[in-house]
Design a protein around this motif. Structure first.
Motif, PDB file in Angstrom:
ATOM      1  N   HIS A  29      -9.939  21.999  30.089  1.00 53.03           N
ATOM      2  CA  HIS A  29     -10.245  23.318  30.638  1.00 53.03           C
ATOM      3  C   HIS A  29      -9.680  23.380  32.047  1.00 53.03           C
ATOM      4  N   TRP A  30      -9.289  24.569  32.462  1.00 51.04           N
ATOM      5  CA  TRP A  30      -8.635  24.685  33.759  1.00 51.04           C
ATOM      6  C   TRP A  30      -9.585  24.347  34.914  1.00 51.04           C
ATOM      7  N   SER A  31     -10.887  24.332  34.690  1.00 52.83           N
ATOM      8  CA  SER A  31     -11.834  23.994  35.752  1.00 52.83           C
ATOM      9  C   SER A  31     -12.135  22.496  35.831  1.00 52.83           C
ATOM     10  N   ASP A  32     -11.515  21.669  34.962  1.00 51.37           N
ATOM     11  CA  ASP A  32     -11.761  20.227  34.998  1.00 51.37           C
ATOM     12  C   ASP A  32     -11.242  19.636  36.305  1.00 51.37           C
ATOM     13  N   ASP A  33     -11.837  18.516  36.699  1.00 51.81           N
ATOM     14  CA  ASP A  33     -11.457  17.889  37.961  1.00 51.81           C
ATOM     15  C   ASP A  33     -10.059  17.287  37.915  1.00 51.81           C
ATOM     16  N   ASN A  34      -9.596  16.884  36.738  1.00 51.91           N
ATOM     17  CA  ASN A  34      -8.282  16.258  36.652  1.00 51.91           C
ATOM     18  C   ASN A  34      -7.151  17.271  36.492  1.00 51.91           C
ATOM     19  N   VAL A  35      -7.430  18.548  36.649  1.00 46.05           N
ATOM     20  CA  VAL A  35      -6.413  19.592  36.592  1.00 46.05           C
ATOM     21  C   VAL A  35      -6.070  20.009  38.020  1.00 46.05           C
ATOM     22  N   CYS A  36      -4.778  20.112  38.317  1.00 46.55           N
ATOM     23  CA  CYS A  36      -4.323  20.470  39.659  1.00 46.55           C
ATOM     24  C   CYS A  36      -4.587  21.960  39.909  1.00 46.55           C
ATOM     25  N   CYS A  41      -2.682  27.969  41.006  1.00 49.83           N
ATOM     26  CA  CYS A  41      -2.458  29.099  41.908  1.00 49.83           C
ATOM     27  C   CYS A  41      -0.992  29.481  42.032  1.00 49.83           C
ATOM     28  N   GLY A  42      -0.088  28.629  41.633  1.00 53.93           N
ATOM     29  CA  GLY A  42       1.330  28.963  41.735  1.00 53.93           C
ATOM     30  C   GLY A  42       2.222  27.762  41.540  1.00 53.93           C
ATOM     31  N   ASN A  51      11.767  12.797  46.750  1.00 55.08           N
ATOM     32  CA  ASN A  51      12.958  12.047  47.195  1.00 55.08           C
ATOM     33  C   ASN A  51      13.613  12.704  48.414  1.00 55.08           C
ATOM     34  N   THR A  52      12.820  13.260  49.297  1.00 52.78           N
ATOM     35  CA  THR A  52      13.321  13.792  50.561  1.00 52.78           C
ATOM     36  C   THR A  52      12.521  13.182  51.704  1.00 52.78           C
ATOM     37  N   ARG A  53      12.958  13.480  52.947  1.00 53.56           N
ATOM     38  CA  ARG A  53      12.228  12.947  54.091  1.00 53.56           C
ATOM     39  C   ARG A  53      10.848  13.577  54.213  1.00 53.56           C
ATOM     40  N   SER A  54      10.629  14.727  53.596  1.00 50.25           N
ATOM     41  CA  SER A  54       9.332  15.406  53.639  1.00 50.25           C
ATOM     42  C   SER A  54       8.517  15.174  52.379  1.00 50.25           C
ATOM     43  N   ASP A  55       8.770  14.093  51.669  1.00 46.28           N
ATOM     44  CA  ASP A  55       8.071  13.811  50.415  1.00 46.28           C
ATOM     45  C   ASP A  55       6.571  13.666  50.674  1.00 46.28           C
ATOM     46  N   LEU A  56       5.768  14.425  49.928  1.00 46.59           N
ATOM     47  CA  LEU A  56       4.310  14.400  50.076  1.00 46.59           C
ATOM     48  C   LEU A  56       3.642  13.394  49.158  1.00 46.59           C
ATOM     49  N   GLY A  57       4.394  12.693  48.374  1.00 42.52           N
ATOM     50  CA  GLY A  57       3.811  11.753  47.436  1.00 42.52           C
ATOM     51  C   GLY A  57       3.532  12.394  46.091  1.00 42.52           C
ATOM     52  N   PRO A  58       3.368  11.600  45.059  1.00 45.56           N
ATOM     53  CA  PRO A  58       3.130  12.164  43.710  1.00 45.56           C
ATOM     54  C   PRO A  58       1.724  12.730  43.571  1.00 45.56           C
ATOM     55  N   CYS A  59       1.586  13.729  42.727  1.00 50.24           N
ATOM     56  CA  CYS A  59       0.291  14.323  42.406  1.00 50.24           C
ATOM     57  C   CYS A  59      -0.165  13.750  41.067  1.00 50.24           C
ATOM     58  N   GLU A  60      -1.315  13.115  41.039  1.00 51.22           N
ATOM     59  CA  GLU A  60      -1.809  12.433  39.855  1.00 51.22           C
ATOM     60  C   GLU A  60      -2.554  13.353  38.896  1.00 51.22           C
ATOM     61  N   ASN A  66      -0.039  26.115  30.153  1.00 47.19           N
ATOM     62  CA  ASN A  66      -1.014  26.826  29.314  1.00 47.19           C
ATOM     63  C   ASN A  66      -2.349  27.000  30.041  1.00 47.19           C
ATOM     64  N   LEU A  67      -2.761  25.954  30.762  1.00 46.56           N
ATOM     65  CA  LEU A  67      -3.998  26.069  31.526  1.00 46.56           C
ATOM     66  C   LEU A  67      -3.870  27.106  32.643  1.00 46.56           C
ATOM     67  N   ARG A  68      -2.689  27.189  33.243  1.00 50.71           N
ATOM     68  CA  ARG A  68      -2.494  28.198  34.283  1.00 50.71           C
ATOM     69  C   ARG A  68      -2.584  29.603  33.705  1.00 50.71           C
ATOM     70  N   GLN A  69      -2.007  29.812  32.520  1.00 53.10           N
ATOM     71  CA  GLN A  69      -2.095  31.130  31.888  1.00 53.10           C
ATOM     72  C   GLN A  69      -3.535  31.454  31.499  1.00 53.10           C
ATOM     73  N   LEU A  70      -4.273  30.450  31.025  1.00 52.93           N
ATOM     74  CA  LEU A  70      -5.678  30.685  30.683  1.00 52.93           C
ATOM     75  C   LEU A  70      -6.501  31.028  31.919  1.00 52.93           C
ATOM     76  N   TYR A  71      -6.178  30.377  33.019  1.00 57.57           N
ATOM     77  CA  TYR A  71      -6.899  30.680  34.258  1.00 57.57           C
ATOM     78  C   TYR A  71      -6.611  32.105  34.725  1.00 57.57           C
TER      79      TYR A  71
END
Length: 369
Positions: A29-36, A41-42, A51-60, A66-71
């Motif tokens: 479900h889109w409200s689960d904690d493991n969903v970004c 939101c976009g 792979n740039t100097r401004s790399d923020l790190g991977p998102c786990e 589909n979850l975004r459309q459901l939201y």
């Protein structure tokens, strides 16, 4: 956009890839904690600078379209504070970029001042030093002539000093003008630089258009441009919602004020009707009040007369009672006197009858003979 191995496996095999055949599949479900939530939101900013100097790190967390459309189709869209958190995160990223841009401008201004001091060549520098020494030697002479009163000669030397100063400034300006910023076309050390106002990168002024296009199409520049545009859109949307809310509140306030005004007018009209009704009732009841007043007056007069008559009768009865009491006090005394007199008379008669003379008279009477 580079994905982590876990995300690649999720896209290929689904999020339930590790479940056994006999296990029930868990529905996301889109409200689960493991969903970004930023992806809902976009977009997720971590995917913009890989792979740039401004790399923020991977998102786990999970990024599922589909979850975004459901939201977006759910009734709680825009009510979960996801957009506010997303906007604050983007603003923090752009705050770091703005600090980087300010540091870049400060660095360029410092380098420009350092190079400006090194613009004069050795030959021009010797000319400037010679002119400065001549000026310093003429200044004491002007002071000496002025103290001796030789004004014309002192003024001539002053004009000569001014001309030397102008010559020195002209040499310095000419040296700065003739000095070229680009000494070596293949070297960036002496080239004029500028700062990109979007991503904070250093650019060469007048560089080839192909290199400028490469920079504009780069991942870092496009990522920050997207973040900046998204912030503007979210702020505009927020301002629109606030304006509509204020307008709605204003209309509600106007309606409420109109209702209050109408209610106050209704209350005033009701009070006026009540006053008119009471005034009419007073006019209708005025004869009745007069009759009632006359009746009360007559009743009061009758009550006063009755009280007066009753009080007079009471006084008469009191008077008769006092007379009777007075008579009763004197009457027994007269009776007792009569009784006492009668008793005395009887006693006297009995004593007479018992006396000897009386007995003798009886015995000598003719009946006894």
């Amino acid at each position: 956009m580079a994905l982590t191995p876990a995300q690649l496996l999720d896209e290929l095999m689904g999020p339930n890839r590790n479940a056994l055949p006999n296990e029930a599949k868990s529905e996301l479900h889109w409200s689960d904690d493991n969903v970004c939530k930023r992806f809902l939101c976009g977009f997720c900013p971590s995917q913009l600078f890989t792979n740039t100097r401004s790399d923020l790190g991977p998102c786990e967390k999970i990024h599922d379209e589909n979850l975004r459309q459901l939201y977006k189709k759910s009734k709680r869209f825009g009510k979960m504070q996801y957009e506010e958190d997303f906007l604050r995160y983007l603003q923090s990223i752009m705050a770091d970029v703005e600090r980087r841009i300010r540091r870049g401008h400060q660095r360029l201004s410092l380098n420009a001042k350092t190079k400006e001091n090194k613009d004069i060549s050795q030959e021009d520098e010797e000319k400037v030093l010679e002119i400065s020494r001549e000026i310093n030697s003429l200044i004491p002479q002007v002071e000496e002539l002025g103290s001796e009163g030789r004004v014309d000669e002192a003024q001539a030397l002053t004009e000569q000093i001014d001309k030397l100063k102008e010559q020195r400034e002209r040499i310095q300006a000419q040296a700065r003008t003739d000095k070229s910023w680009i000494k070596d076309p293949m070297s960036n050390q002496d080239k004029q630089m500028e700062v990109c106002e979007t991503c904070g990168a250093f650019l060469i002024v007048g560089d080839a258009q192909s290199r400028v296009d490469d920079h504009l199409m780069g991942k870092q520049h496009m990522g920050y441009a997207k973040i900046k545009l998204t912030i503007e859109e979210l702020l505009a949307k927020k301002d629109t919602e606030n304006d509509s809310r204020r307008n709605r509140d204003g209309r509600d306030g106007d309606n409420h004020r109109n209702r209050d005004r109408d209610r106050s007018k209704d209350r005033e009209r009701s009070r006026d009707r009540d006053k008119n009704r009471d005034r009419g009732r007073d006019r209708d009841r005025s004869p009745d009040r007069d009759r009632n007043r006359d009746r009360r007056d007559r009743r009061d007069r009758y009550d006063r007369d009755s009280d007066r008559h009753r009080s007079s009768r009471h006084d008469d009865s009191d008077r008769r009672r006092r007379d009777r009491d007075e008579y009763s006090r004197h009457r027994p005394r007269s009776r007792s006197r009569e009784r006492l007199g009668r008793n005395r008379h009887d006693e006297r008669d009995r004593r007479r009858s018992r006396s000897p003379h009386r007995r003798r008279s009886r015995s000598s009477s003719p009946r006894s003979k």
